[in-house]
Write an enzyme that holds these catalytic residues in place. Structure first.
Site, PDB file in Angstrom:
ATOM      1  N   GLU A 119       1.042  -5.428  10.973  1.00 50.23           N
ATOM      2  CA  GLU A 119       0.653  -4.011  10.937  1.00 50.23           C
ATOM      3  C   GLU A 119       1.557  -3.288  11.929  1.00 50.23           C
ATOM      4  O   GLU A 119       1.464  -3.501  13.129  1.00 50.23           O
ATOM      5  CB  GLU A 119      -0.812  -3.833  11.317  1.00 50.23           C
ATOM      6  CG  GLU A 119      -1.802  -4.477  10.348  1.00 50.23           C
ATOM      7  CD  GLU A 119      -2.009  -3.674   9.077  1.00 50.23           C
ATOM      8  OE1 GLU A 119      -1.429  -2.566   8.968  1.00 50.23           O
ATOM      9  OE2 GLU A 119      -2.749  -4.146   8.190  1.00 50.23           O
ATOM     10  N   HIS A 122       2.804  -4.106   6.780  1.00 46.54           N
ATOM     11  CA  HIS A 122       1.888  -2.992   6.539  1.00 46.54           C
ATOM     12  C   HIS A 122       1.972  -2.021   7.719  1.00 46.54           C
ATOM     13  O   HIS A 122       2.637  -2.277   8.720  1.00 46.54           O
ATOM     14  CB  HIS A 122       0.448  -3.500   6.416  1.00 46.54           C
ATOM     15  CG  HIS A 122       0.173  -4.239   5.141  1.00 46.54           C
ATOM     16  ND1 HIS A 122      -0.465  -3.671   4.069  1.00 46.54           N
ATOM     17  CD2 HIS A 122       0.456  -5.510   4.768  1.00 46.54           C
ATOM     18  CE1 HIS A 122      -0.564  -4.547   3.087  1.00 46.54           C
ATOM     19  NE2 HIS A 122      -0.007  -5.688   3.494  1.00 46.54           N
ATOM     20  N   HIS A 141       0.847  -1.190   0.000  1.00 46.40           N
ATOM     21  CA  HIS A 141       0.000   0.000   0.000  1.00 46.40           C
ATOM     22  C   HIS A 141       0.882   1.239   0.000  1.00 46.40           C
ATOM     23  O   HIS A 141       1.809   1.362   0.808  1.00 46.40           O
ATOM     24  CB  HIS A 141      -0.940  -0.016   1.203  1.00 46.40           C
ATOM     25  CG  HIS A 141      -2.003  -1.063   1.102  1.00 46.40           C
ATOM     26  ND1 HIS A 141      -2.499  -1.754   2.189  1.00 46.40           N
ATOM     27  CD2 HIS A 141      -2.668  -1.550   0.016  1.00 46.40           C
ATOM     28  CE1 HIS A 141      -3.423  -2.610   1.784  1.00 46.40           C
ATOM     29  NE2 HIS A 141      -3.541  -2.502   0.477  1.00 46.40           N
ATOM     30  N   GLU A 170       2.228   3.448   3.051  1.00 53.19           N
ATOM     31  CA  GLU A 170       2.807   2.755   4.202  1.00 53.19           C
ATOM     32  C   GLU A 170       4.337   2.733   4.079  1.00 53.19           C
ATOM     33  O   GLU A 170       4.970   1.680   3.965  1.00 53.19           O
ATOM     34  CB  GLU A 170       2.176   1.368   4.322  1.00 53.19           C
ATOM     35  CG  GLU A 170       0.671   1.491   4.553  1.00 53.19           C
ATOM     36  CD  GLU A 170      -0.106   0.192   4.478  1.00 53.19           C
ATOM     37  OE1 GLU A 170       0.531  -0.886   4.457  1.00 53.19           O
ATOM     38  OE2 GLU A 170      -1.351   0.243   4.441  1.00 53.19           O
TER      39      GLU A 170
END
Length: 447
Positions: free
Chosen positions: A396, A323, A188, A191
């Site tokens: 994450e 991420h 993404h 990020e």
């Protein structure tokens, strides 16, 4: 709120990154995208907004909300933080959802960071390594450690930028018959901390070889693959104009729509579009594309992974897709609320959970099955496990909340937050030859 663990960054790593960060803007301009990422500012309509949605407390409620085309960025007990375009936000309000836009905080009015630091939670693009700087850094490291690193272009993005993979071992120029572990980053666009994570790992394993016993053992017995940026077009678009654009997707046009981009992490072929975990709207941040693997970046990754099937056996045994943000460790499946499903039995779930919790104990993240957050379909970890049998996790990274900087935490946290995952990476590498050993069943490992 968990207190982030502290770590160190090697002097060699810092020197290499400092060299890359000193590149001129002219070098960055060399990677300018056809849609004018350098210098041109996105219109207000092109910059999605960030919203807190109150009154959302269960996985089912989050899944229903996500099905309306928003990306869920962070989860609290009774609210979620989402990214949505203005039209979607308006539609959600008309449906009765309670949305409050989160605007960029004023630095002087911000509290101290949770770790006790005294920095602002705002950042600027120059605090993060650009695509051009990343490329220069990788080239510098490969040149410095030719026996430990081998760089190859595994494909190109929609706009023609190189997507590179770096193989690391004690003899990186030779394809050896060893368990392989893949670390992928920057799927993404916004990020950027994940690209810093990739550069940290390359530095740490190169400089630690022969100095640190665990790193040396892993380099002698594993092949480590690192993809620093899977979405270079999106990274350039989000970063290189001088102002962040809150961009998530790739930069591929959509036929019949003025909206740009496909969410790469909803574009994988396993259970693609099956279960309400992605959007059919090209304007959505979770647009899954017109068909599975329609995004060239998705095909680059899947073709690379398939290429590692040698003699009928997948050489990659384990994988982390990095991420931001929320400080989570997630494992498959994302497409179903069921803990087990066809292709994921109880022993396999126990392995995912056991190793996931071990890694979480080392970095302070929260471990859980992906669908405990909300339903997703067409995701990389579901495809890695469901299609290729690779033990795949999603990390994450920092921060925990939007108030700590969201997708754009200050550059001052980069060293700390990348080093924070050092132990977790080693845990996965050490288990990668036989993941079933983690639950006391090494006999289930194939030979």
């Amino acid at each position: 709120m968990r207190t982030p663990l502290r770590g160190r960054f090697t002097a060699t790593a810092a020197a290499v990154l400092s060299l890359a960060l000193a590149l001129t803007l002219g070098a960055q301009a060399g990677a300018a995208s056809p849609d004018g990422a350098n210098g041109a500012r996105a219109s207000a309509e092109e910059i999605p907004g960030t919203y807190e949605v109150r009154g959302i407390s269960s996985a089912t409620q989050r899944s229903v909300l996500a099905a309306h085309g928003v990306s869920i960025d962070a989860v609290d007990d009774h609210s979620v933080t989402v990214t949505a375009d203005k039209a979607t936000a308006k539609r959600l309000r008309s449906m009765g959802y309670l949305l409050e836009e989160i605007r960029q905080a004023v630095p002087d009015a911000l509290p101290q960071d949770a770790s006790g630091g005294d920095f602002s939670v705002t950042s600027t693009p120059s605090q993060y390594t650009s695509y051009a700087q990343m490329t220069a850094t990788v080239n510098s490291l490969v040149s410095r450690y030719p026996n430990l690193m081998h760089r190859q272009v595994i494909g190109r993005s929609h706009q023609g930028r190189d997507i590179i993979a770096v193989r690391m071992s004690n003899n990186a120029r030779v394809d050896q018959n060893r368990p392989e572990v893949l670390f992928s980053h920057n799927m993404h666009a916004r990020e950027h901390l994940t690209t810093e994570m990739a550069l940290y790992l390359m530095n740490e394993f190169a400089t630690g070889y022969g100095q640190d016993s665990r790193i040396t053992t892993m380099m002698n017995t594993r092949e480590i693959w690192i993809i620093p940026s899977l979405n270079p077009d999106g990274k350039v678009w989000d970063q290189d104009s001088g102002s962040f654009r809150n961009w998530r997707k790739n930069r591929q046009p959509n036929s019949g729509s003025t909206a740009i981009g496909t969410d790469i992490n909803r574009n994988f072929a396993y259970r693609w579009g099956c279960c309400g975990g992605s959007s059919t709207n090209p304007a959505s941040d979770t647009y899954r594309g017109p068909s599975a693997e329609s995004a060239p970046e998705t095909r680059v990754l899947t073709n690379f992974v398939r290429s590692r099937v040698i003699g009928g056996r997948q050489q990659i045994t384990a994988h982390i897709d990095f991420h931001t943000y929320s400080e989570l460790i997630l494992w498959p499946f994302g497409y179903t609320y069921n803990d087990t499903a066809p292709g994921l039995n109880q022993d396999q779930l126990n392995v995912f959970a056991t190793v996931g919790r071990q890694m979480a104990a080392s970095n302070g993240y929260r471990p859980q099955q992906s669908s405990d957050l909300y339903i997703t379909d067409g995701s990389i970890s579901d495809w890695m496990w469901g299609d290729q049998g690779i033990w795949s996790y999603t990390f994450e990274m920092y921060p925990r909340t939007a108030s700590q900087g969201g997708f754009y935490p200050p550059g001052s946290v980069i060293n700390r937050e990348t080093a924070r995952n050092r132990e977790a990476v080693l845990i996965l590498l050490e288990n990668a030859d036989c993941m079933y050993r983690s639950i006391g069943k090494p006999q289930l490992c194939t030979t």
